[in-house]
Motif scaffolding. Structure first.
Motif, PDB file in Angstrom:
ATOM      1  N   HIS A   6     -19.223  53.961  34.432  1.00  0.00           N
ATOM      2  CA  HIS A   6     -18.250  53.649  32.940  1.00  0.00           C
ATOM      3  C   HIS A   6     -18.907  55.030  31.797  1.00  0.00           C
ATOM      4  O   HIS A   6     -19.971  55.446  32.859  1.00  0.00           O
ATOM      5  N   ASN A   7     -18.679  54.316  31.109  1.00  0.00           N
ATOM      6  CA  ASN A   7     -18.970  55.767  29.517  1.00  0.00           C
ATOM      7  C   ASN A   7     -20.774  54.994  29.075  1.00  0.00           C
ATOM      8  O   ASN A   7     -21.056  55.766  28.941  1.00  0.00           O
ATOM      9  N   SER A   8     -20.717  54.072  29.867  1.00  0.00           N
ATOM     10  CA  SER A   8     -22.128  53.672  29.503  1.00  0.00           C
ATOM     11  C   SER A   8     -23.168  54.395  30.392  1.00  0.00           C
ATOM     12  O   SER A   8     -24.480  54.794  30.209  1.00  0.00           O
ATOM     13  N   LEU A  46     -21.207  58.176  31.500  1.00  0.00           N
ATOM     14  CA  LEU A  46     -21.060  59.115  31.180  1.00  0.00           C
ATOM     15  C   LEU A  46     -21.489  59.693  29.769  1.00  0.00           C
ATOM     16  O   LEU A  46     -22.236  60.530  30.166  1.00  0.00           O
ATOM     17  N   ARG A  47     -21.638  59.162  28.997  1.00  0.00           N
ATOM     18  CA  ARG A  47     -21.502  59.794  27.507  1.00  0.00           C
ATOM     19  C   ARG A  47     -23.613  59.735  27.646  1.00  0.00           C
ATOM     20  O   ARG A  47     -23.708  60.564  26.904  1.00  0.00           O
ATOM     21  N   PRO A  73     -13.041  56.991  31.726  1.00  0.00           N
ATOM     22  CA  PRO A  73     -12.270  57.925  32.191  1.00  0.00           C
ATOM     23  C   PRO A  73     -11.979  58.523  33.342  1.00  0.00           C
ATOM     24  O   PRO A  73     -10.795  58.790  33.844  1.00  0.00           O
ATOM     25  N   LEU A  74     -12.847  59.149  33.428  1.00  0.00           N
ATOM     26  CA  LEU A  74     -12.830  59.910  35.532  1.00  0.00           C
ATOM     27  C   LEU A  74     -12.008  58.680  35.935  1.00  0.00           C
ATOM     28  O   LEU A  74     -11.729  59.654  36.684  1.00  0.00           O
ATOM     29  N   LEU A 119      -7.985  52.400  29.706  1.00  0.00           N
ATOM     30  CA  LEU A 119      -9.121  53.359  29.969  1.00  0.00           C
ATOM     31  C   LEU A 119     -10.058  52.092  30.895  1.00  0.00           C
ATOM     32  O   LEU A 119     -11.031  53.152  31.090  1.00  0.00           O
ATOM     33  N   CYS A 150     -12.830  52.123  29.156  1.00  0.00           N
ATOM     34  CA  CYS A 150     -14.009  53.106  29.233  1.00  0.00           C
ATOM     35  C   CYS A 150     -14.375  53.478  30.435  1.00  0.00           C
ATOM     36  O   CYS A 150     -15.849  53.568  30.155  1.00  0.00           O
TER      37      CYS A 150
END
Lengths: 381, 381
Positions: A97-99, A101-102, A339-340, A335, A337
């Motif tokens: 999740h972007n949590s 990745l970001r 994206p990959l 998406l 959250c």
């Protein structure tokens, strides 16, 4: 309404969750750890009891190893920012999740590098591929237990074992599994496990936690009043106080305790069995609707309670809108959250339609959802 | 029970606050900004409406300048860690809470220095003393509006004006004033204002916010899913999404909105008038009990709804315990997470007993509390 968006937040909440929140709001005046009067003490006790029932659920040996957070995102950030230092390297997966990745992308600017190990077209990631990505400066492995896009279960037991063999820290994102799949931090050999309180734990929003391995002391995201060692101008060393600055979401934690108690009473294996039944019904039904493409692990493989699909060439957002407005079906499109994960399974940038059944979802609701999908497909084809 | 601990958390909450939380928990399934179905949209709308009513309360021109946090501590940390860089200098006061002092102490290790301007024995801080502490590398002034120990109101209007004249950022900690004293971020010329949702705003715990001045972009404490620009691996630039990663405490924010609506309907000046009346009654009553020492601004000076005192040489914690267990009075004793404030007024390290009346506190309750204090004094003297 047919609610199939439990991967975003569970609904409905058990009545005792709502009752517990109301009871705390109505009856208990006081701030935990701050005031020694009866309401304050009752609030402190309630927070401790919430730590205890979560510990029981995830087989954590000591309730003081549970630190409460606003949500799973904060729990993941606490572990990631708390552990990593310039020069460190991290291995994670394309299913995150972007949590995850970001924060990792943000930390690149501080000289913290990461390798993303890509999953196959079903979203599965091989522990061996993670092993091959280990470098001399690798410090941590981060993996989701269950993909929020495909429901694919990653081999976290294998990863945990391998992490220990290589003296690496292991952080598990259990956002989509904690409460609906049996979990043991001891069996997993996890150093950290993050989860939200408002998904399968059935609690209110604004709750989440990080399990922190014994004797691990990490940096804090925030510093402030902890109700302990108020005379110190530095954050106290004692856990979990160290990680829980400011007034906690005690009203929410009251509900979370009731949610977890509900789970412990029902049994997570029973919930898993029920959800698996609905997921299988959903996948079988979707697989025979003409034009539907299903994603994630094949039908017979174990998966979490998430099913992603695409309605041929139709727009997923419009399809979702029609399901909601004409058929009263609450689902999610896009998406999610992650994206990959969509790049991994070939659904980027449009994303997928996602149905996520919960503890309460009935076979009739699944049948109705399948009929609706079939009708919308015909309507637009 | 006579509840005199509103400075820790307000109690009781208005019935409509509880009803709003129940309604959101019971009726609305959905996660704001994540799912475009009706429950998700209703949740997004609710969060926006909460921003709007808070903006109305503090005269913030644009609701998107309000970022929600777990509590005021997180809001203060977001501003402090978000703004400051190595080499910067900050000026703050000895009346601050650990939620300001601990982040600043922690940041010393990153080459961020600070000066603490000491208040006088009533807890008052002179704006001129802050002005004299300005250095070429000073970047921000941080001041509490109302001391949580003494109720002393700091001259924040004067400080705001002076900060602007010297091109410094100004962060106001309104934890003890927002909702019970009229506030305007425009009049204050504040760049940041932090407040909790569960004190005078009458909302549930687990809520707080940071007002962020127009066009100020700061670093984030956490990164993750925002429901916006999911394809980006870096945190989005758009505010307030940028500062609100992960699922928000929507159930709590539903209650907060109802709390702020209640305030807007009642009028903050009316609440202030009521609380001032109870504070005056309390101070007059305490000042004639033999052996009691009162702290903070003198009787006739404006102050917030906080009264600190010491019962002669008696132990404040034991005194508080007796008030609670024998007289049903909920108050707080000790350092109140503000150690330097006690050094300022000469009550370190024992601290004080603190009575903090709220919107609901009646004259009869104050009289009963005074009688109880008097009795306990006699009992132990």
């Amino acid at each position: 309404m047919i609610y199939l968006d439990n991967a975003a937040t569970s609904f409905p909440k058990p009545p005792e969750v709502i009752q517990a929140v109301v009871n705390q709001l109505e009856q208990i005046g006081g701030n935990a750890g701050r005031s020694a009067h009866q309401g304050g003490l009752a609030s402190s006790r309630l927070i401790y009891e919430t730590r205890c029932c979560i510990s029981e659920l995830i087989h954590c040996p000591d309730p003081l190893q549970i630190a409460f957070t606003l949500n799973a995102t904060e729990a993941l950030n606490l572990a990631i920012h708390g552990v990593l230092n310039p020069g460190d390297h991290v291995i994670t997966t394309s299913m995150e999740h972007n949590s995850v990745l970001r924060p990792l992308k943000t930390l690149e600017a501080s000289g913290i590098s990461h390798t993303i190990v890509w999953g196959d077209e079903t979203g599965d990631v091989k522990a061996d591929d993670i092993k091959n990505a280990i470098r001399p400066n690798t410090r941590m492995i981060i993996a989701t237990h269950c993909s929020n896009v495909t429901g694919t279960l990653l081999p976290i037991e294998e990863m945990g074992k391998m992490a220990k063999e290589h003296h690496l820290l292991f952080l598990v994102d259990a956002s989509q599994s904690c409460g609906s799949i049996p979990l043991s931090v001891e069996a997993l050999q996890a150093d950290f496990l993050a989860a939200p309180g408002h998904k399968a734990l059935l609690g209110p929003q604004g709750t989440g936690f990080l399990y922190i391995g014994k004797d691990l002391k990490i940096k804090t995201l925030k510093q402030g009043g902890t109700g302990s060692r108020s005379e110190d101008l530095l954050q106290p060393e004692v856990a979990p106080d160290r990680y829980e600055s400011g007034t906690q979401n005690i009203h929410g934690l009251a509900g979370l305790k009731a949610g977890v108690d509900h789970l412990l009473k029902t049994g997570v294996t029973e919930i898993q069995r029920h959800e698996k039944e609905q997921v299988n019904r959903l996948m079988e039904g979707l697989s025979v609707i003409k034009g539907i493409t299903l994603y994630g692990s094949p039908k017979k493989k174990e998966r979490g309670s998430v099913v992603s699909f695409r309605p041929g060439n139709l727009d997923v957002n419009q399809f979702n809108y029609t399901l909601d407005s004409l058929h009263g079906i609450s689902a999610r499109s896009g998406l999610h959250c992650a994206p990959l994960a969509h790049q991994t399974i070939g659904t980027f940038p449009e994303g997928t339609l996602r149905f996520s059944p919960g503890w309460h979802t009935t076979a009739d609701e699944i049948e109705a959802a399948l009929t609706a999908v079939s009708q919308v497909m015909k309507q637009f084809s």
